[in-house]
Enzyme design. Structure first.
Site, mmCIF file in Angstrom:
data_model
loop_
_atom_site.group_PDB
_atom_site.id
_atom_site.type_symbol
_atom_site.label_atom_id
_atom_site.label_comp_id
_atom_site.label_asym_id
_atom_site.label_seq_id
_atom_site.Cartn_x
_atom_site.Cartn_y
_atom_site.Cartn_z
ATOM 1 N N ASP A 145 38.483 38.256 48.551
ATOM 2 C CA ASP A 145 37.584 38.475 47.415
ATOM 3 C C ASP A 145 36.879 37.181 47.022
ATOM 4 O OD1 ASP A 145 36.315 39.664 45.273
ATOM 5 O OD2 ASP A 145 38.114 39.892 44.061
ATOM 6 N N GLU A 177 30.732 36.146 39.275
ATOM 7 C CA GLU A 177 31.044 37.587 39.267
ATOM 8 C C GLU A 177 32.385 37.861 38.613
ATOM 9 O OE1 GLU A 177 32.741 41.400 40.636
ATOM 10 O OE2 GLU A 177 33.510 39.387 41.020
ATOM 11 N N GLU A 178 33.330 36.954 38.794
ATOM 12 C CA GLU A 178 34.679 37.182 38.280
ATOM 13 C C GLU A 178 34.794 36.974 36.769
ATOM 14 O OE1 GLU A 178 36.860 38.509 39.958
ATOM 15 O OE2 GLU A 178 36.695 37.992 42.075
#
EC number: 3.4.17.-
Length: 415
Positions: A145, A177-178
């Site tokens: 990821d 994104e996280e």
């Protein structure tokens, strides 16, 4: 013409046919065969190793962004570094002057903390087992990821451009994104009409094509009490004790049927799920706590964020009998479930519970034009974010072929 790296991979496969005898303490050497030989022989696996070795937890993506940008420039892409802040940028790459491609291939380059170093291992399955190169395990933060997707996407695009130099494809690798999706949101702020008719997003899907994912909302419940000496607790009001029952009740709202006051469910996504992720309160063990807070994340299976927020507020107030010392506060925004396209043969179809940047990519203009959105990638979400994050050589190489299928389908699209 085949890519040279494909020939190297085939060469590595023949060398790898040697039978392993044992594994060392580092997990790197099997008898006389070194697992690193497999990685070194493959430009795909080597690139993946290089970007995984660069720590890039959210807010610290500068170095990996520079590396990816330099790599793409060496492959004759035009590279734009879209600034987010002085030390953060998205990487946007395309062929020549074609800054408005028909197909956008995208993933993210940030990871969750903590950084976990790159490592290779191989599962010993007992006597007589022949060495299987594709089972070599690649571990470390971001292997799954989402640097697995980043590497596979780049090499899939390189292969296609070798065969079809005029293919109109762009690559976008975003930061953040996280944690909130600032990278994709920044890319989306361009008000010009979107050129792309297909977007291929990279996340760990186990090489399955995803038909959709749940939405998300975040909120907290705060309790207010009254401080006192712990030797005389009856003189105060314990905020933690007041918070715990309502926090436990709220955590179960996804399990309660909608008609009985619970959160919505759907045939496609199942139940909404509630995670009580943080609970905090108090200042010292000898003080009755005068405040406490529980922080929740909800994966929403149906409806709008506002509808779920109304249910949560109503049910908390009902449970606490409108206690003025218990308050619910929602974080800005929230997302509804996101449906995705799956009209490409050869893939198993699944839904996922996690959120992505898909709904954060704004599609500007175009009237009734339909933009296809696909979500696909190597590795399992079940190990992403964990201490055992890893995928196999087979996962990574299989993803290159999967992305190729999706891109080829998009190139053949009549728009």
């Amino acid at each position: 013409m085949k890519f040279p790296w494909l020939l190297l991979v085939k060469g590595a496969a023949s060398v790898a046919a040697q039978k392993p005898l044992a594994t060392s303490g580092s997990g790197q050497v099997l008898g006389t065969f070194n697992l690193e030989d497999i990685i070194n022989a493959s430009p795909l696996l080597s690139f993946h190793r290089d970007i995984v070795k660069i720590p890039s937890t959210t807010d610290n993506e500068y170095e990996v962004g520079q590396f990816i940008g330099d790599f793409l420039e060496q492959k004759h892409f035009t590279v734009e570094k879209q600034s987010i802040s002085d030390s953060r940028f998205n990487v946007y790459a395309y062929q020549g002057n074609n800054s408005l491609p028909d197909i956008l291939v995208t993933s993210h380059i940030d990871t969750v903390p903590p950084f976990l170093p790159y490592n290779l291992d191989y599962p010993i399955l007992g006597g007589g087992h022949e060495f299987d190169r594709q089972s070599v395990l690649i571990a470390g933060r971001g292997t799954v990821d989402a640097k697995g997707s980043v590497a596979a996407q780049i090499f899939a695009v390189l292969e296609i451009l070798e065969e079809k130099p005029d293919a109109s494809i762009g690559l976008l690798f975003v930061v953040g994104e996280e944690k909130g999706g600032i990278g994709m949101e920044t890319f989306s702020k361009n008000p010009s009409p979107s050129s792309f008719h297909t977007v291929i997003f990279g996340e760990p899907t186990g090489l399955n094509l995803v038909s959709g994912h749940k939405g998300v909302i975040g909120f907290n419940i705060k309790a207010t009490g009254r401080a006192a000496h712990s030797g005389y607790p009856w003189l105060g009001k314990n905020a933690i004790s007041a918070l715990l029952p309502v926090a436990s009740f709220t955590e179960r709202l996804g399990e309660i049927p909608f008609q009985d006051g619970g959160l919505p469910s759907s045939l496609k996504y199942g139940n909404s799920t509630v995670n009580l992720g943080v609970i905090q309160g108090g200042v010292a063990v000898n003080v009755v706590p005068d405040s406490a807070e529980a922080i929740f994340s909800v994966r929403v299976a149906a409806g709008t964020p506002d509808e779920s927020k109304s249910i949560i507020t109503r049910e908390v107030n009902k449970f606490t009998k409108n206690d003025p010392n218990i308050e619910v506060a929602f974080y800005p925004g929230g997302l509804s479930p996101t449906d995705l396209d799956t009209d490409v043969e050869g893939f198993d179809i699944i839904t996922v519970n996690y959120g992505t940047d898909v709904p954060k990519l704004a599609i500007h203009g175009g009237g009734d034009r339909v933009v296809k959105r696909y979500l696909y990638g190597p590795g399992s979400i079940l190990v992403a974010h964990g201490e055992d994050e890893a995928l196999t050589v087979g996962d990574l190489e299989g993803a290159v072929q999967g992305y190729r299928v999706l891109i080829e389908k998009a190139l053949s699209r009549d728009v």
